[in-house]
Design a protein around this motif. Structure first.
Motif, PDB file in Angstrom:
ATOM      1  N   ALA A 193     -51.608  54.958  25.056  1.00 59.09           N
ATOM      2  CA  ALA A 193     -51.555  53.837  26.003  1.00 59.09           C
ATOM      3  C   ALA A 193     -51.220  52.535  25.283  1.00 59.09           C
ATOM      4  CB  ALA A 193     -52.896  53.688  26.716  1.00 59.09           C
ATOM      5  N   ASP A 194     -50.616  51.649  26.007  1.00 54.33           N
ATOM      6  CA  ASP A 194     -50.379  50.297  25.511  1.00 54.33           C
ATOM      7  C   ASP A 194     -51.743  49.653  25.257  1.00 54.33           C
ATOM      8  OD1 ASP A 194     -49.817  47.595  25.156  1.00 54.33           O
ATOM      9  OD2 ASP A 194     -48.445  47.477  26.865  1.00 54.33           O
ATOM     10  N   THR A 195     -51.920  49.023  24.125  1.00 54.51           N
ATOM     11  CA  THR A 195     -53.218  48.433  23.799  1.00 54.51           C
ATOM     12  C   THR A 195     -53.591  47.276  24.724  1.00 54.51           C
ATOM     13  OG1 THR A 195     -52.185  47.028  22.133  1.00 54.51           O
ATOM     14  CG2 THR A 195     -53.151  49.107  21.380  1.00 54.51           C
ATOM     15  N   HIS A 196     -52.650  46.794  25.520  1.00 53.46           N
ATOM     16  CA  HIS A 196     -52.929  45.728  26.484  1.00 53.46           C
ATOM     17  C   HIS A 196     -53.260  46.277  27.873  1.00 53.46           C
ATOM     18  CE1 HIS A 196     -51.822  42.748  23.579  1.00 53.46           C
ATOM     19  NE2 HIS A 196     -50.689  43.378  23.353  1.00 53.46           N
ATOM     20  N   TYR A 197     -53.215  47.589  28.035  1.00 58.32           N
ATOM     21  CA  TYR A 197     -53.555  48.230  29.305  1.00 58.32           C
ATOM     22  C   TYR A 197     -54.988  47.851  29.675  1.00 58.32           C
ATOM     23  CZ  TYR A 197     -54.311  52.126  32.604  1.00 58.32           C
ATOM     24  OH  TYR A 197     -54.611  52.897  33.697  1.00 58.32           O
ATOM     25  N   ALA A 243     -62.348  49.941  28.189  1.00 65.26           N
ATOM     26  CA  ALA A 243     -62.977  51.005  27.409  1.00 65.26           C
ATOM     27  C   ALA A 243     -63.422  50.485  26.042  1.00 65.26           C
ATOM     28  CB  ALA A 243     -62.019  52.184  27.246  1.00 65.26           C
ATOM     29  N   LEU A 244     -62.594  49.659  25.414  1.00 70.22           N
ATOM     30  CA  LEU A 244     -62.972  49.070  24.127  1.00 70.22           C
ATOM     31  C   LEU A 244     -64.207  48.191  24.272  1.00 70.22           C
ATOM     32  CD1 LEU A 244     -59.520  47.978  22.647  1.00 70.22           C
ATOM     33  CD2 LEU A 244     -60.825  50.039  22.155  1.00 70.22           C
ATOM     34  N   ALA A 245     -64.238  47.389  25.312  1.00 68.17           N
ATOM     35  CA  ALA A 245     -65.389  46.510  25.547  1.00 68.17           C
ATOM     36  C   ALA A 245     -66.649  47.329  25.798  1.00 68.17           C
ATOM     37  CB  ALA A 245     -65.110  45.575  26.723  1.00 68.17           C
ATOM     38  N   LEU A 246     -66.519  48.414  26.556  1.00 70.57           N
ATOM     39  CA  LEU A 246     -67.664  49.277  26.828  1.00 70.57           C
ATOM     40  C   LEU A 246     -68.146  49.933  25.536  1.00 70.57           C
ATOM     41  CD1 LEU A 246     -69.618  50.588  28.809  1.00 70.57           C
ATOM     42  CD2 LEU A 246     -67.865  52.326  29.272  1.00 70.57           C
ATOM     43  N   ALA A 247     -67.221  50.350  24.691  1.00 73.47           N
ATOM     44  CA  ALA A 247     -67.598  50.958  23.409  1.00 73.47           C
ATOM     45  C   ALA A 247     -68.409  49.982  22.565  1.00 73.47           C
ATOM     46  CB  ALA A 247     -66.349  51.402  22.653  1.00 73.47           C
ATOM     47  N   GLU A 248     -67.975  48.743  22.514  1.00 77.12           N
ATOM     48  CA  GLU A 248     -68.703  47.735  21.737  1.00 77.12           C
ATOM     49  C   GLU A 248     -70.082  47.469  22.339  1.00 77.12           C
ATOM     50  OE1 GLU A 248     -66.217  44.297  21.312  1.00 77.12           O
ATOM     51  OE2 GLU A 248     -64.768  45.380  20.077  1.00 77.12           O
ATOM     52  N   GLU A 249     -70.140  47.419  23.664  1.00 73.21           N
ATOM     53  CA  GLU A 249     -71.420  47.192  24.352  1.00 73.21           C
ATOM     54  C   GLU A 249     -72.401  48.328  24.067  1.00 73.21           C
ATOM     55  OE1 GLU A 249     -72.836  47.478  28.981  1.00 73.21           O
ATOM     56  OE2 GLU A 249     -70.899  46.522  28.589  1.00 73.21           O
ATOM     57  N   ILE A 250     -71.915  49.548  24.160  1.00 70.05           N
ATOM     58  CA  ILE A 250     -72.777  50.710  23.933  1.00 70.05           C
ATOM     59  C   ILE A 250     -73.205  50.785  22.473  1.00 70.05           C
ATOM     60  CG2 ILE A 250     -72.860  53.233  23.940  1.00 70.05           C
ATOM     61  CD1 ILE A 250     -70.969  53.093  26.409  1.00 70.05           C
TER      62      ILE A 250
END
Length: 145
Positions: free
Chosen positions: A85-89, A95-102
């Protein structure tokens, strides 16, 4: 359109669109209806187990049930599906933000200064797909008090 017509339309859409189940489950988690969210996810996964939005919703459910490491694994699975996927998708960014939150929750009780999470874009090796996609804890600094 009244509520009844809207409900019927949503029901018809959800039959064929697993993303509707992902959104439904996410809303149910936010409102504390964890068993209902699990049911929505089960139905969605039956339709398409490779739908990344379902995996993100599952991560939210696991996070709500205080299972942060499983939640990270679910986010990792979604990111692996989106490896090209395009990293700006927008959903990739979510998903990246959720990963950091978790990750902050998963390592928050360990008396550490901070945890830095980096998401790696996999590079397929010659001769086959790469199964090394996703989240990596690159720095976990422990307090020495």
């Amino acid at each position: 359109m009244d509520k009844k017509e809207h409900s019927v339309l949503a029901g018809q859409l959800s039959i064929a669109v697993p993303q509707v189940y992902a959104e439904t489950a996410t809303g149910q988690v936010r409102s504390g209806q964890l068993d209902a969210a699990e049911q929505s996810l089960t139905t969605g996964f039956r339709l398409d187990p490779s739908e990344p939005l379902l995996w993100l919703a599952k991560a939210r459910l696991q996070q709500a049930r205080d299972m942060p490491r499983l939640a990270l694994a679910s986010v990792n699975y979604a990111l692996a599906i989106w490896q090209d996927a395009d990293t700006h998708y927008i959903f990739y960014q979510k998903a990246l933000a959720l990963a950091e939150e978790i990750a902050a929750v998963a390592f928050g009780s360990c008396d550490c200064d901070r945890v830095v999470v980096r998401v790696r874009k996999p590079h397929p090796p010659v001769g086959g797909p790469c199964d090394d996609a996703g989240i990596e804890i690159v720095r976990h600094t422990v307090n020495r008090r």
